[in-house]
Design a protein around this motif. Sequence first.
Motif, PDB file in Angstrom:
ATOM      1  N   HIS A  14     -20.187 120.538 -38.637  1.00 56.15           N
ATOM      2  CA  HIS A  14     -19.497 119.546 -38.978  1.00 56.15           C
ATOM      3  C   HIS A  14     -19.293 119.057 -37.504  1.00 56.15           C
ATOM      4  O   HIS A  14     -20.252 117.609 -36.883  1.00 56.15           O
ATOM      5  CB  HIS A  14     -18.339 118.611 -39.868  1.00 56.15           C
ATOM      6  N   CYS A  16     -20.923 120.134 -34.331  1.00 56.15           N
ATOM      7  CA  CYS A  16     -22.585 119.798 -34.248  1.00 56.15           C
ATOM      8  C   CYS A  16     -22.813 118.374 -34.379  1.00 56.15           C
ATOM      9  O   CYS A  16     -23.940 117.891 -34.300  1.00 56.15           O
ATOM     10  CB  CYS A  16     -22.945 121.292 -34.166  1.00 56.15           C
ATOM     11  N   LEU A  17     -22.886 118.477 -36.376  1.00 55.47           N
ATOM     12  CA  LEU A  17     -23.487 116.777 -36.948  1.00 55.47           C
ATOM     13  C   LEU A  17     -22.737 115.933 -36.311  1.00 55.47           C
ATOM     14  O   LEU A  17     -23.960 114.886 -35.416  1.00 55.47           O
ATOM     15  CB  LEU A  17     -22.863 116.969 -38.061  1.00 55.47           C
ATOM     16  N   HIS A  20     -24.466 115.580 -32.866  1.00 52.41           N
ATOM     17  CA  HIS A  20     -25.761 115.197 -32.640  1.00 52.41           C
ATOM     18  C   HIS A  20     -26.943 116.753 -32.205  1.00 52.41           C
ATOM     19  O   HIS A  20     -27.540 116.385 -31.784  1.00 52.41           O
ATOM     20  CB  HIS A  20     -26.826 113.864 -32.180  1.00 52.41           C
ATOM     21  N   TYR A  22     -28.129 118.933 -33.853  1.00 50.34           N
ATOM     22  CA  TYR A  22     -28.994 119.020 -35.167  1.00 50.34           C
ATOM     23  C   TYR A  22     -29.292 120.560 -35.252  1.00 50.34           C
ATOM     24  O   TYR A  22     -28.878 121.384 -36.409  1.00 50.34           O
ATOM     25  CB  TYR A  22     -30.342 118.071 -35.597  1.00 50.34           C
ATOM     26  N   ALA A  25     -26.194 122.983 -35.087  1.00 54.30           N
ATOM     27  CA  ALA A  25     -25.643 122.653 -36.958  1.00 54.30           C
ATOM     28  C   ALA A  25     -26.646 123.544 -37.737  1.00 54.30           C
ATOM     29  O   ALA A  25     -25.663 124.046 -38.649  1.00 54.30           O
ATOM     30  CB  ALA A  25     -25.708 121.583 -36.835  1.00 54.30           C
ATOM     31  N   GLN A  48     -26.580 119.108 -45.698  1.00 50.00           N
ATOM     32  CA  GLN A  48     -26.139 117.772 -45.422  1.00 50.00           C
ATOM     33  C   GLN A  48     -26.850 117.485 -43.965  1.00 50.00           C
ATOM     34  O   GLN A  48     -27.059 116.783 -43.069  1.00 50.00           O
ATOM     35  CB  GLN A  48     -24.249 118.059 -45.348  1.00 50.00           C
ATOM     36  N   VAL A  49     -27.061 119.143 -43.059  1.00 43.59           N
ATOM     37  CA  VAL A  49     -27.204 119.220 -42.283  1.00 43.59           C
ATOM     38  C   VAL A  49     -28.808 118.573 -42.305  1.00 43.59           C
ATOM     39  O   VAL A  49     -29.085 117.966 -40.889  1.00 43.59           O
ATOM     40  CB  VAL A  49     -27.431 120.374 -41.173  1.00 43.59           C
ATOM     41  N   CYS A  53     -31.957 114.885 -40.348  1.00 39.26           N
ATOM     42  CA  CYS A  53     -33.240 115.495 -39.128  1.00 39.26           C
ATOM     43  C   CYS A  53     -34.098 116.005 -39.975  1.00 39.26           C
ATOM     44  O   CYS A  53     -34.452 117.005 -40.599  1.00 39.26           O
ATOM     45  CB  CYS A  53     -32.268 116.383 -38.162  1.00 39.26           C
TER      46      CYS A  53
END
Length: 64
Positions: A14, A16-17, A20, A22, A25, A48-49, A53
Amino acid sequence: MDAAGAASLRSVVHDCLAKHLYEAAAFFADKLVTLSGYAPAEFYTLAQVAHPCPPLRCAALRGS
């Protein structure tokens, strides 16, 4: 993997998300799914990851 380890790794995903990051994450979410023994809750984290993207979504669906 114990609950504390899973929560810690989920927190990294979370974080990492939020920044940004991606690809990072996706890497950690994939590890979380594997180390948890493919727990359904961790697949949700991986989804969610993949949601923000599209290229990662395609890679996740292909199993890459």
